[in-house]
Design an enzyme around this catalytic site. Structure first.
Site, short mmCIF file in Angstrom:
data_model
loop_
_atom_site.label_atom_id
_atom_site.label_comp_id
_atom_site.label_asym_id
_atom_site.label_seq_id
_atom_site.Cartn_x
_atom_site.Cartn_y
_atom_site.Cartn_z
N ARG A 1 22.18 19.33 22.18
CA ARG A 1 22.18 19.80 20.79
C ARG A 1 22.79 21.18 20.66
NH1 ARG A 1 17.24 16.84 21.10
NH2 ARG A 1 16.36 18.72 22.01
N GLU B 1 8.67 21.64 33.44
CA GLU B 1 7.27 21.26 33.47
C GLU B 1 7.08 19.97 34.26
OE1 GLU B 1 8.61 21.19 29.64
OE2 GLU B 1 9.12 23.00 30.73
#
Length: 185
Positions: free
Chosen positions: A72, A109
């Site tokens: 994006r 993560e």
């Protein structure tokens, strides 16, 4: 933790993002609220407002390149680069560019990832680069982009993001680099 500084951003820009952004509860997992910027980017006035906000205080001639993060960030960086009358850099995910490449790996993560830039045909030594992306969360991806550009000899002039997810440490992780954030999740 430092609170997000969005006061320098026009209230009109913040209002446009807030009005158009779609919030989806429990996605991608229970307890998580996903902030979908697709409707903001699809709206001509919303997209223009976001681009204006991401340009921020930068002026034509203040940067040599605008770098966008896969994927994006590419959309946003291209538009910002046009406004700043400069070139655009696509910082790609690993495996998308033919060798040789400059690369920087980092922890997520849920695993690890790598960002890349071409090693041939692009001399970034001493070039001032504005890095643009959609969301700042933990700061891992933006931090890796800053490191990658540093490795290539570039000077990171600033970071601009549409949305910051507070409380995840991203802003603190990037404290040494000027940051423009349009709004918070």
């Amino acid at each position: 933790m430092t609170e997000p500084a969005i006061s320098e951003v026009s209230p009109t820009i913040v209002a446009a993002v807030e009005r158009l952004m779609r919030r989806v509860e429990d996605f991608p997992a229970a307890g998580v609220q996903f902030c979908d910027l697709t409707p903001v980017l699809a709206d001509p006035d919303g997209f223009a407002a976001v681009v204006d906000g991401l340009v921020g205080s930068h002026e034509v001639g203040s940067v040599d390149y605008v770098a966008g993060l896969d994927a994006r960030g590419f959309l946003l960086a291209g538009a910002v680069a046009v406004r700043l009358h400069t070139g655009v850099l696509a910082i790609r995910k690993a495996g998308k560019l033919p060798p040789p490449v400059h690369s920087r790996s980092y922890e997520l993560e849920y695993g690890a990832a790598t960002l890349e830039l071409p090693a041939d045909g692009l001399d970034l030594r001493g070039k001032r680069v504005l890095v643009v992306d959609d969301v700042l969360a933990t700061g891992g991806t933006l931090g890796a982009a800053v490191g990658l550009l540093d490795d290539c000899g570039a000077v990171v002039a600033g970071l601009s993001v549409v949305l910051e997810v507070p409380g995840l440490g991203g802003r603190d992780r990037l404290a040494d680099t000027p940051l423009t954030c349009l709004t918070v999740a």
